[in-house]
Write an enzyme that holds these catalytic residues in place. Structure first.
Site, PDB file in Angstrom:
ATOM      1  N   GLU A 184      -1.007  -7.700  11.278  1.00  0.00           N
ATOM      2  CA  GLU A 184      -0.423  -8.694  12.190  1.00  0.00           C
ATOM      3  C   GLU A 184      -0.931  -8.505  13.625  1.00  0.00           C
ATOM      4  O   GLU A 184      -1.545  -7.497  13.959  1.00  0.00           O
ATOM      5  CB  GLU A 184       1.109  -8.635  12.169  1.00  0.00           C
ATOM      6  CG  GLU A 184       1.693  -7.359  12.756  1.00  0.00           C
ATOM      7  CD  GLU A 184       3.172  -7.494  13.113  1.00  0.00           C
ATOM      8  OE1 GLU A 184       3.670  -8.616  13.304  1.00  0.00           O
ATOM      9  OE2 GLU A 184       3.831  -6.455  13.241  1.00  0.00           O
TER      10      GLU A 184
ATOM     11  N   LEU B 282       0.871  -1.182   0.000  1.00  0.00           N
ATOM     12  CA  LEU B 282       0.000   0.000   0.000  1.00  0.00           C
ATOM     13  C   LEU B 282       0.903   1.226   0.000  1.00  0.00           C
ATOM     14  O   LEU B 282       1.837   1.315   0.797  1.00  0.00           O
ATOM     15  CB  LEU B 282      -0.921   0.005   1.226  1.00  0.00           C
ATOM     16  CG  LEU B 282      -1.809  -1.235   1.427  1.00  0.00           C
ATOM     17  CD1 LEU B 282      -2.710  -1.040   2.635  1.00  0.00           C
ATOM     18  CD2 LEU B 282      -2.643  -1.535   0.200  1.00  0.00           C
TER      19      LEU B 282
ATOM     20  N   ARG C 294       2.068  -9.445  22.888  1.00  0.00           N
ATOM     21  CA  ARG C 294       2.858  -8.977  24.028  1.00  0.00           C
ATOM     22  C   ARG C 294       2.403  -7.573  24.400  1.00  0.00           C
ATOM     23  O   ARG C 294       1.605  -6.977  23.694  1.00  0.00           O
ATOM     24  CB  ARG C 294       4.332  -8.902  23.624  1.00  0.00           C
ATOM     25  CG  ARG C 294       4.511  -8.066  22.372  1.00  0.00           C
ATOM     26  CD  ARG C 294       5.945  -7.761  22.051  1.00  0.00           C
ATOM     27  NE  ARG C 294       6.185  -7.546  20.646  1.00  0.00           N
ATOM     28  CZ  ARG C 294       5.994  -6.434  19.963  1.00  0.00           C
ATOM     29  NH1 ARG C 294       5.527  -5.366  20.576  1.00  0.00           N
ATOM     30  NH2 ARG C 294       6.227  -6.339  18.682  1.00  0.00           N
TER      31      ARG C 294
ATOM     32  N   ARG D 128       9.039   8.451  21.199  1.00  0.00           N
ATOM     33  CA  ARG D 128      10.083   7.504  21.617  1.00  0.00           C
ATOM     34  C   ARG D 128      11.418   8.235  21.614  1.00  0.00           C
ATOM     35  O   ARG D 128      11.828   8.783  20.588  1.00  0.00           O
ATOM     36  CB  ARG D 128      10.182   6.336  20.648  1.00  0.00           C
ATOM     37  CG  ARG D 128       8.935   5.491  20.611  1.00  0.00           C
ATOM     38  CD  ARG D 128       9.217   4.229  19.811  1.00  0.00           C
ATOM     39  NE  ARG D 128       7.991   3.462  19.658  1.00  0.00           N
ATOM     40  CZ  ARG D 128       7.957   2.181  19.358  1.00  0.00           C
ATOM     41  NH1 ARG D 128       9.095   1.519  19.158  1.00  0.00           N
ATOM     42  NH2 ARG D 128       6.824   1.543  19.226  1.00  0.00           N
TER      43      ARG D 128
HETATM   44  P1  ADP Z   1       6.927  -5.557  11.911  1.00  0.00           P
HETATM   45  O1  ADP Z   1       6.340  -6.710  12.638  1.00  0.00           O
HETATM   46  O2  ADP Z   1       8.301  -5.818  11.381  1.00  0.00           O
HETATM   47  O3  ADP Z   1       6.809  -4.264  12.640  1.00  0.00           O
HETATM   48  P2  ADP Z   1       4.566  -4.964  10.340  1.00  0.00           P
HETATM   49  O4  ADP Z   1       3.869  -5.987   9.548  1.00  0.00           O
HETATM   50  O5  ADP Z   1       3.962  -4.549  11.643  1.00  0.00           O
HETATM   51  O6  ADP Z   1       6.072  -5.422  10.569  1.00  0.00           O
HETATM   52  O7  ADP Z   1       4.782  -3.671   9.463  1.00  0.00           O
HETATM   53  C1  ADP Z   1       5.549  -2.572   9.907  1.00  0.00           C
HETATM   54  C2  ADP Z   1       5.281  -1.377   9.029  1.00  0.00           C
HETATM   55  O8  ADP Z   1       5.590  -1.682   7.675  1.00  0.00           O
HETATM   56  C3  ADP Z   1       3.821  -0.941   8.976  1.00  0.00           C
HETATM   57  O9  ADP Z   1       3.487  -0.115  10.045  1.00  0.00           O
HETATM   58  C4  ADP Z   1       3.784  -0.206   7.655  1.00  0.00           C
HETATM   59  O10 ADP Z   1       4.360   1.071   7.759  1.00  0.00           O
HETATM   60  C5  ADP Z   1       4.691  -1.062   6.798  1.00  0.00           C
HETATM   61  N1  ADP Z   1       3.915  -2.085   6.060  1.00  0.00           N
HETATM   62  C6  ADP Z   1       3.671  -3.363   6.428  1.00  0.00           C
HETATM   63  N2  ADP Z   1       2.926  -3.995   5.491  1.00  0.00           N
HETATM   64  C7  ADP Z   1       2.693  -3.099   4.509  1.00  0.00           C
HETATM   65  C8  ADP Z   1       1.989  -3.117   3.255  1.00  0.00           C
HETATM   66  N3  ADP Z   1       1.393  -4.210   2.810  1.00  0.00           N
HETATM   67  N4  ADP Z   1       1.952  -1.982   2.529  1.00  0.00           N
HETATM   68  C9  ADP Z   1       2.561  -0.854   2.955  1.00  0.00           C
HETATM   69  N5  ADP Z   1       3.256  -0.760   4.110  1.00  0.00           N
HETATM   70  C10 ADP Z   1       3.316  -1.863   4.879  1.00  0.00           C
END
Ligand code: ADP
Length: 446
Positions: free
Chosen positions: A287, A203, A291, A337
């Site tokens: 996701e 996205l 925790r 942070r």
């Molecule tokens: P992590 O567990 O490494 O933090 P996440 O799945 O939570 O990974 O994603 C972290 C960040 O990566 C999100 O907050 C967003 O900014 C970006 N992100 C993750 N998936 C997508 C996606 N499908 N499209 C655009 N940005 C994404």
């Protein structure tokens, strides 16, 4: 009932858990590595046990060492904090096999939601929208290419066991996808010991909005609203706030319901977070974080609920004792942070001795930090040295208050990202709440 608890973590979250234990009249035993020896927070616990040298693999990540410490200390529970062993299903299993309560969900739930590809499948099964992509991990390049052609470029390659914004690669065409798969697999293997990856649509301009949930062992789940964590540098959160200034109320309600539904479906208990991306009036599950999260105090400030105390209470088998309708949201909270990072060196970690520190205070200000003048920031761990939070009636007042608090903060001897926060809090787009996950990287490139 939990009466004596081992804290298998360090720094600000260890201190946060010590404080919760004090208020619950639970004895706390904190472990520490030699790199953390002498840290003032260790003295606030009832007992502190040295578990080895600085490198985490030999201390905070060593399951046998931590279990021995728990046995020597004769505790009945372990709180893993965040990072380190907090989402390690094997650790949860070993704790419980030794009759020590692990403060977090069951190992099966941790395993299930910890596999990001499987968590997505579970979300889809619960009727929750997910970002389009592969059904589970991709094993061959051809499979990945087929997914990319189906959903359209750009796509994101993500590590099944990823976390902390690591193990992700954007691909804009077949060539970069094939190259990206190679590097992502190698990186994921090195960082998480698991090379499996999956592919989803990237996205281009989303907001990151997540829902805080709480569940008891009787199967009741509620949520404590959302946190907007779109201010990120390279996919890592820098500022979080609640409520989100960028989502309509109907979406907020739907996200909350979706998070609770998913948590119930996977038998979640304890505190957890369900993360979503929001773009063009639609939201997509990404996701679950099984925790307590760094940014949990944002939700504490707007709901008045102490999440760490709740975690301990729920792990002890207590029922939630609150219905969704009883959760009252009040005012606006923002968290910055504070990291030991050098802004002149692309925010590389800046460990060292803090020669002078004055933390802000006054109305509506909360500082969760374990460092003080004379503290040494070790090079072995995450560069976060604390969190500055404010709470006020409105977002505008919270912003003014945060600017004031940031201006009061003095940290000398090491480099920090305080200047970056001051800049963001004075940015017109941030002030209007008009930002997405691209905001900060764009600001830094200008
Ligand atoms: P992590 O567990 O490494 O933090 P996440 O799945 O939570 O990974 O994603 C972290 C960040 O990566 C999100 O907050 C967003 O900014 C970006 N992100 C993750 N998936 C997508 C996606 N499908 N499209 C655009 N940005 C994404």
């Amino acid at each position: 009932m939990i009466s004596r608890l081992l804290i298998a973590n360090r720094g600000e979250i260890a201190l946060r858990i010590i404080r919760a234990c004090r208020e619950l009249d639970i004895e706390s035993v904190v472990v520490y590595s030699t790199a953390d020896a002498g840290s003032p927070y260790l003295e606030l616990a009832d007992e502190a046990i040295c578990i080895g040298p600085g490198p985490s693999a030999q201390s905070y990540l060593s399951i046998p060492t931590i279990i021995s410490a728990a046995e020597i200390a004769n505790v009945d529970a372990v709180h893993p904090g965040y990072g380190f062993l907090s989402e390690n299903a094997h650790f949860a299993e070993v704790c419980r096999a030794n009759n020590i309560e692990f403060i977090g969900p069951d190992e099966e739930t941790i395993r299930r939601v910890g596999d990001k590809a499987e968590a997505k499948l579970a979300a889809r099964a619960a009727g929750i929208p997910v970002v389009e992509g592969s059904d589970g991990p991709v094993t061959t390049d051809d499979e990945a290419l087929a997914v990319a052609h189906r959903v359209g470029y750009p796509v994101l390659i993500k590590a099944v066991s990823g976390g902390g914004g690591r193990g992700m690669r954007v691909a804009h065409n077949d060539i970069s996808l094939q190259a990206g798969l190679q590097t992502a697999r190698t990186e994921a293997e090195a960082a998480f010991g698991d090379s499996s990856v999956y592919v989803e649509k990237y996205l281009e301009d989303p907001r990151h909005v997540e829902i805080q949930i709480l569940g008891d062992k009787q199967g009741n789940v509620i949520h404590l609203g959302e946190r907007d964590c779109s201010v990120q540098r390279r996919h890592q959160k820098v500022i979080e706030e609640s409520p989100s200034p960028g989502i309509p109320n109907d979406i907020r309600i739907k996200m909350g319901r979706a998070a609770v539904k998913l948590a119930k479906q996977v038998g979640y208990h304890g505190a957890g977070t369900v993360e979503f991306l929001y773009e063009k009036k639609k939201f997509y599950f990404i996701e679950v974080n099984a925790r307590i999260q760094v940014e949990h105090p944002v939700s504490e400030l707007v709901t008045g609920i102490d999440l760490v105390k709740e975690q301990i209470r729920l792990a002890g088998g207590a029922p939630l004792g609150r219905k969704q309708q009883q959760i009252v949201f009040r005012g606006h909270a923002i968290e910055c942070r504070i990291n030991a990072e050098d802004p002149d060196r692309h925010f590389a970690p800046s460990p060292g001795l803090i020669t002078h520190l004055i933390a802000p205070g006054g109305p509506g200000v909360r500082v969760d930090s374990h460092v003080a003048t004379g503290s040494r920031v070790p090079p072995h761990y995450d560069s976060m040295i604390g969190k500055l939070l404010v709470h006020a009636d409105t977002r505008a007042e919270a912003i003014t208050r945060m600017r004031r608090a940031l201006d009061e903060y003095r940290i000398e001897g090491i480099k920090t990202n305080l200047g970056l926060h001051r800049r963001i809090l004075r940015n017109a787009y941030f002030e209007r709440g008009e930002y997405t996950t691209r905001f900060l990287d764009e600001l830094l490139s200008t």
